[in-house]
Design a protein around this motif. Structure first.
Motif, PDB file in Angstrom:
ATOM      1  N   GLN A  50       5.692  37.608  19.860  1.00  0.00           N
ATOM      2  CA  GLN A  50       4.941  36.456  20.345  1.00  0.00           C
ATOM      3  C   GLN A  50       3.438  36.490  20.060  1.00  0.00           C
ATOM      4  O   GLN A  50       2.866  35.445  19.719  1.00  0.00           O
ATOM      5  CB  GLN A  50       5.174  36.269  21.850  1.00  0.00           C
ATOM      6  CG  GLN A  50       6.519  35.670  22.203  1.00  0.00           C
ATOM      7  CD  GLN A  50       6.715  34.292  21.601  1.00  0.00           C
ATOM      8  OE1 GLN A  50       5.839  33.448  21.657  1.00  0.00           O
ATOM      9  NE2 GLN A  50       7.878  34.068  21.010  1.00  0.00           N
ATOM     10  N   ILE A  53       3.007  35.195  16.584  1.00  0.00           N
ATOM     11  CA  ILE A  53       3.449  33.795  16.517  1.00  0.00           C
ATOM     12  C   ILE A  53       2.369  32.881  17.080  1.00  0.00           C
ATOM     13  O   ILE A  53       2.005  31.873  16.465  1.00  0.00           O
ATOM     14  CB  ILE A  53       4.772  33.604  17.301  1.00  0.00           C
ATOM     15  CG1 ILE A  53       5.923  34.322  16.596  1.00  0.00           C
ATOM     16  CG2 ILE A  53       5.092  32.114  17.464  1.00  0.00           C
ATOM     17  CD1 ILE A  53       7.206  34.368  17.406  1.00  0.00           C
ATOM     18  N   THR A 102       9.200  27.655  15.988  1.00  0.00           N
ATOM     19  CA  THR A 102       8.346  27.468  17.150  1.00  0.00           C
ATOM     20  C   THR A 102       7.739  26.075  17.048  1.00  0.00           C
ATOM     21  O   THR A 102       7.355  25.637  15.965  1.00  0.00           O
ATOM     22  CB  THR A 102       7.231  28.533  17.230  1.00  0.00           C
ATOM     23  OG1 THR A 102       6.293  28.135  18.243  1.00  0.00           O
ATOM     24  CG2 THR A 102       6.494  28.688  15.907  1.00  0.00           C
ATOM     25  N   ARG A 104       5.014  25.292  17.937  1.00  0.00           N
ATOM     26  CA  ARG A 104       3.605  25.432  17.575  1.00  0.00           C
ATOM     27  C   ARG A 104       3.393  25.295  16.074  1.00  0.00           C
ATOM     28  O   ARG A 104       2.287  25.045  15.618  1.00  0.00           O
ATOM     29  CB  ARG A 104       3.061  26.762  18.089  1.00  0.00           C
ATOM     30  CG  ARG A 104       2.990  26.819  19.600  1.00  0.00           C
ATOM     31  CD  ARG A 104       2.659  28.196  20.127  1.00  0.00           C
ATOM     32  NE  ARG A 104       2.551  28.171  21.590  1.00  0.00           N
ATOM     33  CZ  ARG A 104       3.564  28.267  22.409  1.00  0.00           C
ATOM     34  NH1 ARG A 104       4.791  28.387  21.926  1.00  0.00           N
ATOM     35  NH2 ARG A 104       3.394  28.239  23.715  1.00  0.00           N
TER      36      ARG A 104
END
Length: 201
Positions: A50, A53, A102, A104
């Protein structure tokens, strides 16, 4: 972030004749790929992906989407989109998956073209010069088979063993002379419940 990106690659294609017949509107596909250093390479098995990411995916999307829109002819031209990632042979497929799976990353393109469908995808491990295939679907209607497409790019020197190639693609229309009907027509004819067609974001 700037120290991770080695280069961007862009590939576009415009089809004027398909099946020996002129197309009513030029069919254009474009792919933009970023070749980046794999931030997890050489670190052994990394349990928590994470942090990278969160720090890489949003900025990568922000850098790639304008390049794709320039190549394809603007946000309003996009009818189909998708994404792909390839990790070099020293990495895990999970590393490729991490940066594209993701919101994002994906939302940068989805919001730019006012799409609602999820971005179809491929992720794999391979060496330099592999064909990177970006599967495309309609930006709003997942069952629209005319927009089940593939755009491809080849980068002769990527991915290196410790690199990732992250790609996004788009098309300005469905396949030239598409004529196989939509998924929903099959569902109706087969008596399949069309209300149970939710897909993951």
């Amino acid at each position: 972030m700037k120290d991770l990106i080695r280069k961007f690659a862009v590939s576009s294609e415009e089809v004027l004749i398909e099946g020996g017949r002129a197309v009513s509107k030029p069919y254009r596909t474009s792919v933009v790929a970023a070749v980046i250093r794999n931030p997890w390479a050489g670190r052994g098995f990394v349990e928590d992906l994470q942090p990278e990411i969160m720090s890489i995916a949003p900025e990568l999307g922000a850098k790639m989407v304008p390049r794709l829109l320039e190549a394809i002819g603007g946000a309003e031209a996009v009818e189909a989109y998708g994404k792909a990632a390839v990790v070099g042979v020293s990495g895990e497929v999970e590393h490729a998956s991490a940066l594209i799976h993701t919101l994002r990353f994906g939302n940068a393109l989805r919001e730019a073209v006012k799409g609602v469908s999820y971005l179809n995808f491929t992720n794999k491990r391979a060496g330099p010069g592999t064909s990177i295939d970006v599967p495309l679907t309609h930006i709003n209607t997942l069952g629209k088979r005319s927009h089940f497409l593939t755009a491809s790019i080849v980068i002769p020197d990527a991915p290196g063993a410790d690199e990732l190639v992250i790609a996004i693609g788009a098309a300005t229309s469905g396949r030239p002379h598409a004529r196989i009907g939509d998924r929903y027509e099959d569902m109706k004819a087969m008596g399949v419940d069309q209300t149970n067609t939710k897909v993951p974001a």
